[in-house]
Design a protein around this motif. Structure first.
Motif: not given
Length: 473
Positions: A246-251, A255-260, A265-267
């Motif tokens: 799921i975290l890999g999909d979020w990355r 929405h996530f890739s545009s917000d450093p 936090e995902v990393a």
């Protein structure tokens, strides 16, 4: 070294686990046989002195030739018994029973030659009966009772009375009363000395048996915890894998890739899940699953340096002093159980003293010494008293105290020991001592210089496999 006023708690016993240990019954049987041998030498010397005093001092004629022949036979039998006592073979109840029967036979022969039942030393039969009651099984003891009773009756029927005036009216000046007094004092002294020694041997055996039963109970407790941990690790594997996906999909989501900030936090979450998966893998390795995948040849210093580096980077320790004084490095196989044991001690010390820790590695003779020092509140006296037992903790939470319990039992399995004590200036010291024979690889000399490389590689692989198995037991 701990201060004289500081209590010291030690668990485990330092020895090489491959050396082999003589069974408790065997060791006790050898000690008891040695006591009988010593008693028999006393009997030989005492009988020689008594015969000479009676024959030449009291002027009572005794068949010296026959009596000395009996003593010679007794001395020869004692010499054979001495050789037998040096054999590692187990001393059985039958051997001790035979030894006491020989003593009864020689005593009977001497009494027959010196007055039979009228000899005041006839009460030495009681010494044989009491020794049998202490050393032998019930049937053997009762056999000794029957045999000595029959010997006494036979002496009364078939031997000639001793030419010794009773003179009971003379009291202590009567030779017969003097002989009875000497017999009583001799019986009492020998019983006190030798029964005390034999009882001490039996108490030591019983204490050791109790310790082994306690250890077996603790090891059974560890097995149950290992099965529980292994099952939990298997169950946690699936949700952790799902979270990682799921975290890999979020990355990859816009929405996530545009917000450093979210991406960071995902990393961080992925890093923590990876650490959880690593912990689960470690639990499975300690439980004996997939062990061959992680075991690899290394050296003692490298293993400890890498362990410390990994622990330091994953724990929030403020000041950590690490000193490796192992000296000349030695080869070993990386061991997940040993690694977990050291990390448990460091984690406990960090929880008690988050601001400062010290970890020292030393090489003393044939042992590896690991010392962890902290500046926390130290161990409570009750915990020091029950050190090494499960669920002894000052943290006040359910299941606490298992860390040091596992540390003690891993060290004990490797043949080592763990000692803890409080520092006078505050804090505690935990010292783990492990025999190098349990963790290092033995260097095998190759007697055949022309041995081909394939055979050599197979031999090395077998050695590594054996060491891995020994270290993780």
């Amino acid at each position: 070294m701990p201060a004289a006023t500081e209590p010291l708690a030690v668990a485990g016993e330092l020895h090489a686990p491959r050396a082999g240990i003589v069974s408790l019954d065997n060791a006790t049987g050898h000690k008891n046989m040695q006591q009988l041998i010593q008693l028999r030498w006393f009997a030989v010397v005492g009988q020689v002195a008594t015969i000479l005093v009676v024959h030449y001092g009291f002027g009572i004629r005794l068949p010296l030739d026959h009596m000395l022949q009996v003593l010679t036979c007794l001395a020869l039998f004692n010499g054979v018994s001495l050789l037998r006592s040096r054999s590692p073979r187990r001393v059985t109840n039958g051997e001790l029973f035979l030894a006491l029967l020989v003593d009864v036979a020689t005593l009977t022969a001497q009494l027959y030659l010196s007055g039979g039942a009228t000899n005041p030393f006839v009460f030495l039969y009681l010494l044989q009966v009491i020794l049998g009651a202490v050393l032998l099984k019930a049937w053997s003891t009762w056999t000794i009772v029957v045999v000595t009773s029959l010997c006494f009756a036979g002496l009364a029927l078939f031997s000639r009375p001793l030419a010794l005036p009773l003179d009971h009216d003379r009291g202590l000046w009567s030779p017969y009363v003097q002989g009875m007094l000497i017999c009583f004092a001799l019986n009492a002294a020998l019983l006190v000395v030798f029964i005390t020694r034999i009882s001490r041997n039996l108490r030591a055996r019983d204490a050791r048996l109790a310790d082994l039963r306690q250890r077996a109970s603790e090891e059974e407790h560890i097995v149950r915890m290992g099965l529980l941990a292994s099952g939990a690790a298997h169950e946690l594997g699936t949700p952790l894998a799902t979270l990682a996906v799921i975290l890999g999909d979020w990355r990859r989501l816009p929405h996530f890739s545009s917000d450093p900030e979210l991406l960071t936090e995902v990393a961080e979450m992925e890093l923590q899940i990876q650490r959880c998966k690593s912990i689960v893998s470690g639990i499975l390795l300690s439980a004996g699953e997939a062990r061959g995948e992680s075991s690899e040849e290394t050296t003692v210093s490298t293993f400890l340096d890498e362990l410390v580096e990994e622990w330091r980077t994953t724990r929030p320790v403020e000041e950590f002093d690490y000193e490796n004084r192992f000296g000349q490095d030695l080869p070993m196989v990386s061991d997940s159980a040993l690694k977990q044991m050291i990390c448990n001690v460091l984690d406990n010390a960090l929880e008690a003293s988050p601001h400062w820790l010290r970890f020292e590695v030393a090489h003393d003779a044939d042992a590896l010494t690991l010392t962890v020092t902290d500046a926390g509140p130290g161990f409570l006296p009750a915990i020091l008293k029950e050190f090494g037992k499960p669920y002894q903790s000052s943290k006040g939470r359910p299941g606490g105290g298992l860390g040091l319990f596992l540390v003690v039992n891993v060290a004990r399995t490797l043949g080592g020991r763990v000692a803890v004590h409080n520092r006078p200036e505050g804090g505690a010291i935990v010292a783990i001592t492990l025999p190098l024979a349990a963790i290092v690889l033995e260097e095998e000399e190759d007697d055949e210089e022309e041995e081909d490389e394939e055979t050599e590689a197979i031999g090395t692989a077998k050695t590594m496999e054996t060491k891995t198995h020994d270290g993780n037991r």
